[in-house]
Motif scaffolding. Structure first.
Motif: not given
Ligand SMILES: O=C(O)c1ccccc1NCC(=O)[C@H](O)[C@H](O)COP(=O)(O)O
Length: 201
Positions: A3-5, A27-29, A32-36, A81-83, A129-133, A175-178
């Protein structure tokens, strides 16, 4: 179930995740991320997690070699490395600098679905769309789900993680948004609920 948060910025949230049983904290760096996270926020998460969970630097808009040097400088265990920005050569460049690299991608990019195809330790299949939920149709993996160390992500939550695990039988979940109350606002309660649900799944 591994499990990764993801998208953490504080020691408190990292400790909450680990105490609940999470195996990795992200940790997102991205710029443009809201979680930067800042360097100091990243260091706080790493310090709180040292020896208890894998710490993962997540990027999608930083040159791979620079990202790898950043991961090494800050003391992360893993670089994710994402995407679409990263190709096979980027993974090779990152692996020259750090030993553990994860490949995060989505089916719309038609990626190789074999774990380790580009030298990665773990393959993460996410929504476009990563991190979009946003969720994606897991039935697109029917008859071609990877084997081995692969994770599913994209719109997971405490309420639906079990269903996702039942559908595709991954090695891990991310998971992130959830586990947030608003973009970038993590909730300790939701982190605990997600980890518990994932570990039970
Ligand atoms: O979280 C972000 O803002 C983000 C932006 C760009 C690339 C990756 C990003 N997050 C990566 C993750 O590993 C998230 O956990 C994954 O995309 C799932 O996101 P979510 O659908 O919000 O649970």
């Amino acid at each position: 179930m591994y499990v990764k948060i993801c998208g953490l910025r504080t020691a408190d949230h990292a400790q909450t995740a680990i105490e609940a049983g999470a195996h990795a904290v992200g940790v997102v760096m991205n710029r443009t991320s809201a979680r930067r996270a800042s360097d100091d926020e990243a260091r706080a998460v790493i310090e709180a997690s040292r020896g208890s969970a894998d710490t993962v630097l997540v990027v999608n808009d930083m040159p791979a070699e620079h990202a790898a040097r950043t991961a090494r400088r800050l003391g992360f265990d893993v670089l994710q490395l994402h995407g679409r920005a990263y190709g096979e050569q980027d993974f090779a460049a990152a692996l020259e600098v750090v030993p553990r690299v994860w490949r995060a991608t989505s089916l719309d990019l038609d990626p190789p679905l074999e774990v380790g195809a580009w030298g990665e330790e773990v393959l993460l299949l996410d929504a476009p769309k990563p991190g979009s939920g946003e969720r994606w149709d897991l039935s697109d993996l029917a008859d071609r789900a990877p084997d081995g160390t692969w994770m599913v992500a994209g719109g997971l939550s405490p309420a639906n993680v079990r269903e996702a695990v039942d559908a595709v039988r991954p090695w891990g979940v991310d998971v992130s948004s959830g586990v947030e109350t608003a973009p970038g606002e993590k909730s300790s309660e939701l982190i605990r609920a997600f980890v518990e649900a994932a570990l039970r799944a």
